[in-house]
Design an enzyme around this catalytic site. Structure first.
Site, PDB file in Angstrom:
ATOM      1  N   SER A 116       0.776  -1.094   0.086  1.00 18.58           N
ATOM      2  CA  SER A 116       0.020   0.104  -0.142  1.00 18.58           C
ATOM      3  C   SER A 116       0.968   1.526   0.141  1.00 18.58           C
ATOM      4  O   SER A 116       0.759   2.117  -0.867  1.00 18.58           O
ATOM      5  CB  SER A 116      -0.793  -0.005   1.267  1.00 18.58           C
ATOM      6  N   LYS A 152       1.988   3.944  -3.541  1.00 18.64           N
ATOM      7  CA  LYS A 152       1.984   5.382  -3.755  1.00 18.64           C
ATOM      8  C   LYS A 152       3.228   6.096  -3.993  1.00 18.64           C
ATOM      9  O   LYS A 152       3.303   6.913  -4.810  1.00 18.64           O
ATOM     10  CB  LYS A 152       1.160   6.040  -2.259  1.00 18.64           C
TER      11      LYS A 152
END
Ligand code: URA
Length: 423
Positions: free
Chosen positions: A183, A187
């Site tokens: 996760s 990004k």
């Protein structure tokens, strides 16, 4: 391909292929896999984990689920820093201008606070007029001319992570190392920086409560970054107590400004220098030791603080606020906490101190809720410091209608004074 088969495979601890991972991320993002099936898959990952290859594949699939920024027009080498979150962590406000003042570009995308942890975007928005929603072209222009800019994430980056994270949040599947690592790194990779320094927080105020899990998360993220062709490193740093003295948005900007002026020397300053040095080193400026000397000189010469003011001005804020702190919105209510005995200040629960600041109005429990930029906690005495009965240990600030005395009692139950005879 069938989601049912992929769930069975993970449930029985078999390794998924790259094609299977790409398929499930693409189909879930497109709305073709139900939340029920995705939850079953996430829970299977929670119990059986993922191999290094699977974790990299999941990260890359999430990275490419939306826009991927191309920062090459800014510079060949750009550097980012990511902290896994904590209480009083205002390091970005120091490191971005310090590193930029030494010639390395820092195009930084940061988040808002949620729960007990604060967010850099909220802190910067305590400066009136500061625009954290620049377009990509405006963001690039500020980085090119100033050397650094800090903005919120655009809506089009990593939509797969947004959907999966929202589901993890309500299905008790957040605390899985491959899921957290993929996760965060999806990004970081999507924002396009060539160098990434990870600050993995460890302790009662952090996601990772113990050293082993912090190290496992750090290793997993560094491997993902390096395998994805980025220059990546991690530090594991303390979050058993708040970082520095200030917790809350404008209070933290003031503390960062004081550190950039060279007036605030302590653990917060030391960590900022260490992070800046490691970022500069990743960008090829020398060893971390050599870069630490450069970072300290940037502060002493005033270069780093001037760069901070330039960034504020370029993003629409007035740099006078970091010269005259009275220009920040002032809190309506102030509550002082005094020592009821002599001893050593001890922090029993760092997360609880973040929650005290939240209940004063400095944070939010629901995404995008408004916050009180003037609210927060100032630690007049730091953990480990000696205090005499009757001395002030902390000051609570708020502009919202809350029971300050009661919040003060809650604060005192976790920021305690330990009898020196027992230490
Ligand atoms: N922060 C993230 O962005 N993702 C996680 O899974 C945990 C913390």
């Amino acid at each position: 391909m069938q989601m049912y088969d992929i769930i069975c495979k993970k449930k029985t601890n078999k390794e998924l292929s790259t094609e299977e991972i790409n398929w499930l991320v693409k189909e879930f993002t497109a709305g073709n896999i139900s939340d029920a099936q995705m939850t079953a898959f996430l829970m299977a990952v929670y119990f059986n984990s993922m191999t290094e290859r699977e974790t990299l594949d999941l990260t890359l699939a999430m990275e490419h689920s939306g826009d991927v920024l191309d920062l090459s027009s800014i510079d060949k080498i750009t550097v980012d820093k990511h902290s896994t979150g904590g209480v009083g962590d205002k390091t970005t406000l120091f490191i971005a201008p310090t590193v930029a003042s030494l010639g390395v570009k820092v195009p930084k995308m940061s988040g808002r606070g949620l729960g007990h942890t604060g967010g850099t975007i909220d802190k910067l928005e305590s400066i009136e007029g500061f625009n954290t929603s620049l377009s990509f072209d405006e963001f690039s222009d500020v980085v090119k001319s100033v050397g650094c800019a800090v903005v919120g994430q655009t809506g089009k980056l990593t939509p797969a992570d947004k959907k999966i994270y929202a589901l993890r949040d309500v299905t008790a599947t957040v605390d899985s190392i491959p899921l957290i690592a993929s996760s965060i790194m999806s990004k970081k990779l999507a924002t396009g920086n060539s160098c990434i320094l990870l600050d993995v927080k460890c302790g009662s105020g952090a996601f990772m409560k113990d050293k082993e899990s912090a190290k496992a998360l750090a290793d997993t993220m560094v491997k993902i970054g390096n395998n994805a062709g980025r220059n990546c490193a991690a530090l594991i740093t303390d979050m058993t107590k708040p970082l520095g003295r200030a917790i809350g948005n404008s209070l933290e900007v003031i503390e960062a400004a004081e550190a950039l002026k060279g007036k605030e020397k302590g653990e917060f300053f030391d960590l900022c220098i260490e992070l800046s040095a490691n970022m500069l080193s990743l960008a090829g400026k020398g060893t971390p030791e050599e870069c630490a000397v450069m970072a300290k000189e940037a502060v002493e010469s005033g270069k780093a603080f001037n760069k901070f003011k330039e960034m504020i001005s370029a993003q629409g804020g007035s740099p006078e606020v970091v010269e005259d702190y009275k220009l920040f919105k002032q809190p309506k209510f102030i509550h002082e906490v005094y020592a009821d005995k002599s001893g050593i200040v001890t922090c029993n629960d760092c997360e609880a101190i973040g929650l005290v600041s939240l209940s004063l109005g400095a944070g939010r429990t629901v995404k995008d809720a408004p916050i009180d930029h003037s609210a927060g906690v100032y630690l007049d005495k730091l953990c480990g410091e000696r205090v005499e009965k009757g001395e002030k240990i902390a000051t609570l600030y708020s502009s919202i209608d809350c029971d300050m005395a009661k919040i003060g009692e809650r604060f005192s139950s976790v920021y305690q004074i330990t009898d020196t005879n027992l230490v």
